[in-house]
Design an enzyme around this catalytic site. Structure first.
Site, PDB file in Angstrom:
ATOM      1  N   ASP A  11      66.019  36.828  38.475  1.00  0.00           N
ATOM      2  CA  ASP A  11      66.394  36.514  39.852  1.00  0.00           C
ATOM      3  C   ASP A  11      66.066  35.043  40.079  1.00  0.00           C
ATOM      4  OD1 ASP A  11      67.196  36.828  42.530  1.00  0.00           O
ATOM      5  OD2 ASP A  11      65.145  37.280  43.155  1.00  0.00           O
ATOM      6  N   GLU A  71      71.409  37.164  38.275  1.00  0.00           N
ATOM      7  CA  GLU A  71      72.145  37.394  39.519  1.00  0.00           C
ATOM      8  C   GLU A  71      72.865  36.123  39.952  1.00  0.00           C
ATOM      9  OE1 GLU A  71      71.141  40.079  43.232  1.00  0.00           O
ATOM     10  OE2 GLU A  71      70.036  38.198  43.344  1.00  0.00           O
ATOM     11  N   ASP A 143      60.696  38.865  44.289  1.00  0.00           N
ATOM     12  CA  ASP A 143      61.543  38.279  43.246  1.00  0.00           C
ATOM     13  C   ASP A 143      61.468  39.095  41.956  1.00  0.00           C
ATOM     14  OD1 ASP A 143      62.261  35.749  44.750  1.00  0.00           O
ATOM     15  OD2 ASP A 143      60.081  35.618  44.733  1.00  0.00           O
TER      16      ASP A 143
END
Length: 173
Positions: A11, A71, A143
């Site tokens: 992430d 992502e 996160d």
């Protein structure tokens, strides 16, 4: 015969880049580890990107995943912040690619759909479902939890990606 695949989900963020590692064997998921790589906000941008790269490289070396998933970032109204986030995302793509891993990318809605069943959901729903899917999972930041969700998403989608790569290789060869 099915093989165990170790996946790192990433992430990306300039302040904090979350990472989560799962092992996938068929439909079974196992938590391996998670954490956050941080950069010092008082340093210049290039130094901060180096910190993220070094941190992710250490994680990759320690856990030796087979595949990576990152992502996609969203564009917000602050162009400067979006550009910096994009640079951190570049590091998140670069580090596993340098380690020789195939890197998949997923939109936030695809991650949510894979984990909670719908493309729109709250972070708390995602974090709760990560714990439901992997009861032994632990994460110290949002996160890291998001990174685990990205890894789970890839575990669910990887077979179709592998099949598409095989088809491309056959058509090219």
């Amino acid at each position: 015969m099915k093989e165990t695949i170790r996946i790192i989900g990433i992430d990306p963020g300039l302040r904090r880049t979350g990472w989560g590692i799962v092992e996938s064997l068929g439909n079974s998921l196992h938590f391996i580890g998670s954490g956050t790589v941080t950069s010092n906000a008082e340093m210049d941008l290039a130094s901060r990107l180096c910190q993220l790269h070094e941190g992710l490289s250490k994680v990759l070396h320690e856990f030796m995943p087979h595949e990576a998933a990152v992502e996609h970032t969203f564009v917000n109204k602050d162009a400067t912040a979006t550009l910096k986030l994009g640079q951190a995302r570049g590091i998140a793509l670069l580090a596993p690619a340098q380690a020789g891993l195939p890197v998949a990318e997923y939109a936030p809605n695809a991650v949510k759909k894979a984990v909670i069943g719908v493309g729109h959901g709250e972070k708390q729903q995602i974090h709760m479902m990560v714990k439901v899917l992997m009861p032994r999972a632990s994460f110290d930041t949002s996160d890291a939890a998001d990174a685990l969700a990205i890894a789970i998403c890839h575990a669910h989608h990887r077979q179709s990606i592998v099949s598409a790569r095989r088809m491309q290789a056959l058509l090219a060869g």
